[in-house]
Design a protein around this motif. Structure first.
Motif, PDB file in Angstrom:
ATOM      1  N   ALA A 153       0.836  -1.207   0.000  1.00 15.49           N
ATOM      2  CA  ALA A 153       0.000   0.000   0.000  1.00 15.49           C
ATOM      3  C   ALA A 153       0.869   1.254   0.000  1.00 15.49           C
ATOM      4  O   ALA A 153       0.583   2.229  -0.718  1.00 15.49           O
ATOM      5  CB  ALA A 153      -0.930  -0.010   1.209  1.00 15.49           C
ATOM      6  N   ARG A 154       1.915   1.245   0.784  1.00 13.24           N
ATOM      7  CA  ARG A 154       2.810   2.397   0.855  1.00 13.24           C
ATOM      8  C   ARG A 154       3.498   2.641  -0.482  1.00 13.24           C
ATOM      9  O   ARG A 154       3.656   3.795  -0.916  1.00 13.24           O
ATOM     10  CB  ARG A 154       3.845   2.194   1.959  1.00 13.24           C
ATOM     11  N   ALA A 155       3.912   1.556  -1.144  1.00 18.14           N
ATOM     12  CA  ALA A 155       4.580   1.690  -2.440  1.00 18.14           C
ATOM     13  C   ALA A 155       3.610   2.217  -3.502  1.00 18.14           C
ATOM     14  O   ALA A 155       3.977   3.058  -4.336  1.00 18.14           O
ATOM     15  CB  ALA A 155       5.149   0.339  -2.875  1.00 18.14           C
ATOM     16  N   ILE A 156       2.375   1.727  -3.459  1.00 20.43           N
ATOM     17  CA  ILE A 156       1.353   2.166  -4.423  1.00 20.43           C
ATOM     18  C   ILE A 156       1.062   3.655  -4.240  1.00 20.43           C
ATOM     19  O   ILE A 156       1.003   4.434  -5.212  1.00 20.43           O
ATOM     20  CB  ILE A 156       0.069   1.334  -4.252  1.00 20.43           C
ATOM     21  N   ILE A 164      -7.482   2.310  -6.814  1.00 21.99           N
ATOM     22  CA  ILE A 164      -6.877   0.989  -6.646  1.00 21.99           C
ATOM     23  C   ILE A 164      -7.937  -0.102  -6.702  1.00 21.99           C
ATOM     24  O   ILE A 164      -9.017   0.020  -6.097  1.00 21.99           O
ATOM     25  CB  ILE A 164      -6.145   0.887  -5.285  1.00 21.99           C
ATOM     26  N   ALA A 165      -7.616  -1.192  -7.416  1.00 19.08           N
ATOM     27  CA  ALA A 165      -8.491  -2.373  -7.463  1.00 19.08           C
ATOM     28  C   ALA A 165      -7.734  -3.569  -6.888  1.00 19.08           C
ATOM     29  O   ALA A 165      -6.499  -3.600  -6.881  1.00 19.08           O
ATOM     30  CB  ALA A 165      -8.926  -2.662  -8.893  1.00 19.08           C
ATOM     31  N   ASP A 225      -6.442   2.844 -11.855  1.00 24.65           N
ATOM     32  CA  ASP A 225      -5.070   3.059 -12.327  1.00 24.65           C
ATOM     33  C   ASP A 225      -4.056   2.118 -11.683  1.00 24.65           C
ATOM     34  O   ASP A 225      -2.857   2.201 -11.969  1.00 24.65           O
ATOM     35  CB  ASP A 225      -4.655   4.521 -12.132  1.00 24.65           C
ATOM     36  N   PHE A 226      -4.527   1.223 -10.791  1.00 26.76           N
ATOM     37  CA  PHE A 226      -3.627   0.220 -10.234  1.00 26.76           C
ATOM     38  C   PHE A 226      -4.429  -1.000  -9.795  1.00 26.76           C
ATOM     39  O   PHE A 226      -5.517  -0.856  -9.228  1.00 26.76           O
ATOM     40  CB  PHE A 226      -2.856   0.758  -9.017  1.00 26.76           C
ATOM     41  N   ILE A 227      -3.892  -2.195 -10.090  1.00 26.89           N
ATOM     42  CA  ILE A 227      -4.527  -3.442  -9.651  1.00 26.89           C
ATOM     43  C   ILE A 227      -3.512  -4.249  -8.841  1.00 26.89           C
ATOM     44  O   ILE A 227      -2.414  -4.547  -9.320  1.00 26.89           O
ATOM     45  CB  ILE A 227      -5.035  -4.284 -10.828  1.00 26.89           C
ATOM     46  N   VAL A 253      -1.947   2.025 -16.183  1.00 27.18           N
ATOM     47  CA  VAL A 253      -2.382   1.116 -15.119  1.00 27.18           C
ATOM     48  C   VAL A 253      -1.149   0.409 -14.547  1.00 27.18           C
ATOM     49  O   VAL A 253      -0.383  -0.188 -15.296  1.00 27.18           O
ATOM     50  CB  VAL A 253      -3.391   0.062 -15.636  1.00 27.18           C
ATOM     51  N   GLY A 254      -0.973   0.514 -13.236  1.00 26.01           N
ATOM     52  CA  GLY A 254       0.092  -0.221 -12.570  1.00 26.01           C
ATOM     53  C   GLY A 254      -0.418  -1.568 -12.091  1.00 26.01           C
ATOM     54  O   GLY A 254      -1.614  -1.732 -11.837  1.00 26.01           O
TER      55      GLY A 254
END
Length: 318
Positions: A153-156, A164-165, A225-227, A253-254
């Protein structure tokens, strides 16, 4: 008496005599009856290893770590598979413990009351592996999955992603994935970020499942934008979907998985992941069992918590 000492690997026998006995044994096809030898000690030189799956690529590496240690001893691992079902874990434990093994290595900290009762009453060293977020029956070797979720979570958040998904196995049976999800959501919540989408599935983790669920989420919510995936295999399927559909990773998307599966090292795009220390977990657990057996201990109460690190790869913005 000399033959007995050689076959039991006990006593002082010259190497020349040992070689002759072993050669004669091989020619005769002789296999010693260890059950008969175990009647006096009430134990056989088996170590029960209870894991949830053999199709999951995580556990073969754990087994390799266990085998590398035990092959240097008289102990032999024997494997039981539970398929993530508590009732199957009870059955496997009942069968294994009826053989009076010298020790037990079992995945996870969550067990039914009946399973816990059997393990506690066994009077042998028990090592629960993979997870340290909870109370152990005896010894435990693993990682904190809550901490793993927090670190991701911190890195995201640090990379600037906001929508976030999460894609993962159905809970609560997969307790370790649940703890990572809880760590992720709690830490994102502290930063004012809520999970925008989530999909849970049952059955095996494969590339096709990752493609299917990634498509489902991105079509339902194009702002994602992130999964974050509960394991690398479904994350790799998501990466394939993005590449095939012109979705730029990681700028648009990351993606990140979990486990650090070596099979994916051949991908041209390196997936962001976190190594779960699988081989080391197996080896350290086996060392505890072997040491306890050599010392004649029925319990050790050791706690070994390993610290996995994030590998950002090419799918998490730096």
């Amino acid at each position: 008496m000399t033959v007995s000492r050689v076959l039991r690997n006990r006593g002082d026998v010259s190497e020349a005599t040992r070689a002759k006995v072993l050669e004669a044994s091989k020619q005769l096809g002789y296999v010693p009856n260890k059950i008969a030898g175990a009647l006096a000690s009430q134990r056989v030189n088996l170590v029960g290893v209870v894991i949830p799956s053999l199709s999951n690529m995580v556990f073969p590496e754990v087994m390799t770590g266990i085998s590398h240690v035990l092959e240097k001893t008289d102990l032999q691992p024997v494997v039981g598979v539970t398929h993530y079902k508590p009732e199957e874990e009870e059955r496997v434990l009942y069968e294994m413990l009826s053989w009076r093994p010298s020790g037990m290595i079992i995945a996870g900290l969550e067990h039914s009351e009946a399973a816990r009762a059997m393990l506690i009453a066994a009077g042998i060293p028990i090592v629960e592996i993979m997870d340290t977020d909870g109370e152990a029956i005896d010894s435990v070797v693993g990682i904190s999955h809550r901490r793993a979720g927090i670190e991701m979570a911190r890195a995201i958040a640090k990379a600037g992603y906001e929508n976030i998904a999460f894609i993962g196995t159905k809970m609560p049976r997969d307790h370790r994935a649940r703890k990572r999800f809880e760590g992720l959501t709690d830490e994102l919540g502290k930063k004012g970020i809520e999970i925008a989408e989530k999909e849970f599935y049952s059955g095996g983790s494969g590339l096709a499942k990752g493609r299917e669920l990634t498509e489902k989420i991105l079509k339902r919510n194009p702002d994602v934008d992130f999964i974050y995936y509960s394991n690398d295999m479904i994350a790799a399927g998501g990466l394939m979907y993005c590449k095939d559909n012109g979705i730029k990773v990681p700028s648009q998307v990351g993606l990140a998985g979990f486990n650090g599966i070596e099979l994916l090292d051949g991908f041209s795009t390196k997936l962001a992941t976190m190594d779960a220390c699988r081989h080391e977990i197996g080896a350290r657990a086996a060392e505890i069992i072997a040491g306890a057996c050599e010392a004649g201990k029925s319990a050790t109460g050791q706690r070994v918590e390993l610290s996995p690190k994030i590998a950002p790869g090419d799918t998490l913005k730096r």
